[in-house]
Write an enzyme that holds these catalytic residues in place. Structure first.
Site: not given
Ligand code: AHR
Length: 662
Positions: A48, A248, A379-380
């Site tokens: 990321e 994120c 993603n989340e």
């Molecule tokens: O790894 C950091 C963050 O943690 C990522 O962006 C997210 O997916 C998780 O909450």
């Protein structure tokens, strides 16, 4: 190599004869008992653009705000005024011009006007300085044009932080059309905090844009490529997959700041810059100069995956902005463009060069497909809104690409109501791979090493997509990559491996962090402008990934399932390609553990066993730029008698054994 006293002590322990009266732990490995393969994707990496992981990190560009597109267009740049020249003075001026050409994505450029024959200097500070290595070549480039008959010349200078010149070259832009000008400079000294200066002289008006400086020694020496030392650390892990671009960052704070892959391909100079979502996410770690140039875009991610032998796993927005932030939703009947982005991405990666997106891939220099086999939806995300949207994506992708595996997720929670809800719904929807995240204290990892022992074998497969033990608390800036955290992850990973019939993929997160510009800790690999090191957690990941084997084997501890009894955690696999049995054992206790590994008595084994040990008597130990190998693996050999191997596991250790069949 000189071994530290701790290392020598541990090696002595491990080769000690068994103490007559100590209790022995028996680990029985049966290769024929448990069926199932270890997926080639089992251990992978999660990338990321957080912590300056892309711009200022993996993407080797050394100039910050190269196109003057930051919200404050002069961010990263300093104009050195003199008695001959100042901003908006009679002797000349420097302005930022914004084009109104709507076709353009790179809207701004700098215009320098020198009224009389004089000079001025514009300096770029880089990403917390510019790292320069003695005798290394640096490729400077700039887009430029002259506005008048008289010409302005530009001298390009590499300097250390106090202004000493380390290299210089001259360019003379000519004509009224934008053209690229290049120069190669060789640094005369190594500095981690250098700078790039442009000295303008003469009389006239010159426009400049996309001011760029790359080291020559990028990964595979690709011009405009990635930082070689960082990619090497990734390649050394032999990852089964690489997930990108997050995290994120996929979702965006708002929907319009989500990651849009189509804006990240084509000519890097024209990729539309965006504020990085981690720029102002954490008040305790502000990073106002954190942007995404997308020089590392989706083509480059696919190329990186191919280079390091990892299966690409792109994750796309599912029409939900980050639920920790704005939580904006795209109405279900307006989701088409988002779904189309996913379908088009599959065509970009795999389509023939006769297709619209396959042709673009070819134009970018890669006519062969990228062999994309899986794609992530969101993603989340959590709640019914996610399930509704996932279903729409899943129907569309499965009907056009029935072989494509879909990655869905249970959100940021490792248990609880929302987790259970998503798990139930995704099972009903016959999800392929479900992403679970665990950012927890080390204790949780030890306790959850048996998490998958009783998982539903008739449901989806698990992608342990983001995990990292937190020494203090999630998002605490005080978290450290301690040996205790790494050891707890190793214990947990033995549980993932023992359950490789249901756990198909796993990755630590986040991957990269700049030592001076991070937002989130802990992270797998830390770097500054010159060097990089793997944390103890990195060595755990690498040991599992480079010793994964091809098939599952059963392992018991004193005749019972392994679940941390006597602080021991273990897993076993076999590698059919090398005829080896691979055993991984964690001793989480504070005392040595006398252990006997028993293999199938009907087989014959080489008496020499290859062992690798990662251990440290101080659970707070960390690695650093100064001591990058403080906690790092040691190779040694052990002797096997028949089908039995006796060894003493040092306290707080991970030991990996490769036992060759004969
Ligand atoms: O790894 C950091 C963050 O943690 C990522 O962006 C997210 O997916 C998780 O909450």
């Amino acid at each position: 190599m000189r071994l530290s006293s701790i290392t020598l002590h541990l090696l002595t322990l491990i080769t000690l004869c068994f103490a007559a009266n100590a209790q022995t732990v028996t680990l029985k490995v049966e290769t024929s008992k448990q069926k199932g393969i270890i997926q080639p994707t089992m251990w992978g990496i999660f990338f990321e653009d957080i912590n300056f992981g892309a711009d200022g990190g993996l993407y080797a560009e050394l100039v910050k705000n190269r196109s003057f597109e930051f919200i404050q267009p002069m961010a990263g740049w300093q104009l050195h005024e003199s008695n001959k020249f100042s901003m908006n003075s009679k002797s000349g001026d420097l302005s930022i011009i914004k084009t109104s050409d709507l076709q353009q994505t790179n809207l701004h450029f700098a215009r320098a006007t020198l009224h009389s024959d004089n000079s001025f200097t514009l300096t770029n500070e880089g990403f917390r300085g510019i790292g320069l290595k003695k005798d290394n070549g640096y490729i400077f480039s700039v887009m430029a044009r002259q506005q008048a008959e008289t010409a302005v010349k530009i001298q390009v200078v590499l300097q250390d932080s106090t202004g000493n010149v380390l290299a210089k070259a001259a360019i003379e832009p000519a004509g009224k059309e934008w053209k690229e000008y290049n120069a190669t400079l060789t640094a005369s000294k190594t500095v981690d905090n250098g700078k790039l200066s442009l000295v303008f002289s003469g009389k006239g008006t010159v426009d400049i844009d996309v001011v760029s400086l790359f080291p020559q020694d990028t990964w595979k020496n690709r011009p405009g490529g990635l930082r070689g030392d960082l990619v090497q650390l990734l390649a050394d892990m032999k990852p089964g997959f690489i997930r990108f671009p997050g995290g994120c960052i996929v979702e965006g704070f708002h929907l319009d700041t989500r990651y849009q892959w189509k804006k990240t391909i084509g000519d890097p100079k024209q990729r539309e810059l965006m504020k990085n979502r981690w720029n102002d996410e954490f008040k305790h770690r502000p990073a106002p100069d954190y942007y995404q140039s997308f020089g590392l875009g989706f083509f480059e991610y696919f190329q990186l995956a191919e280079d390091i032998g990892a299966s690409p796993l792109p994750i796309l927005s599912c029409g939900m902005a980050c639920q920790f932030n704005s939580a904006e939703l795209v109405p279900l009947d307006e989701l088409d463009p988002y779904v189309q982005d996913a379908l088009d991405l599959i065509e970009f990666a795999n389509g023939s060069t006769q297709t619209k997106w396959g042709k673009i891939r070819e134009q970018m220099g890669h006519p062969a497909p990228f062999n994309l086999k899986m794609i992530g939806v969101g993603n989340e995300q959590w709640g019914p809104q996610y399930i509704e949207r996932y279903k729409i994506f899943s129907d569309a992708i499965r009907s056009k690409y029935p072989d494509m595996k879909l990655v869905s997720g249970t959100g940021p929670f490792s248990e609880g109501e929302l987790f259970d809800y998503a798990a139930k719904e995704l099972k009903t929807l016959k999800a392929d791979l479900v992403d679970e995240h665990y950012y927890q204290k080390p204790d949780w990892f030890f306790k959850n090493a048996s998490r998958y022992d009783n998982y539903d074998r008739n449901s989806y497969k698990i992608f342990a997509g983001e995990f990292a033990a937190q020494s203090v608390a999630t998002v605490s800036p005080d978290n450290k990559n301690t040996w205790q955290c790494a050891l707890s992850e190793a214990a947990f990973m033995t549980g993932l491996e023992r359950n490789a019939d249901v756990v198909y993929m796993a990755s630590y997160a986040p991957l990269l962090a700049h030592t001076q510009a991070w937002q989130w800790t802990p992270d797998l690999i830390w770097f500054d402008n010159l060097n990089a090191y793997g944390t103890p957690n990195y060595y755990v990941q690498k040991l599992f990934s480079t010793n994964k084997g091809t098939h599952l084997a059963s392992i018991t501890l004193d005749g019972k399932p392994v679940s941390g009894q006597q602080n021991i955690y273990a897993s076993a696999t076999r590698d059919n390609s090398t005829s080896e049995v691979i055993v991984k054992v964690v001793n989480a206790g504070e005392t040595p553990a006398q252990t006997e590994i028993q293999l199938d008595a009907k087989q014959k084994y080489s008496p020499t066993v290859k062992g690798t040990m990662l251990a440290n008597s101080d659970l707070n130990s960390v690695n650093s730029l100064e001591k990058p190998k403080n906690v790092s693996p040691i190779d040694y050999t052990l002797s096997m008698k028949g089908n039995k191997l006796g060894l003493i596991l040092p306290p707080q250790s991970l030991v990996v054994l490769r036992i060759k069949g004969r």
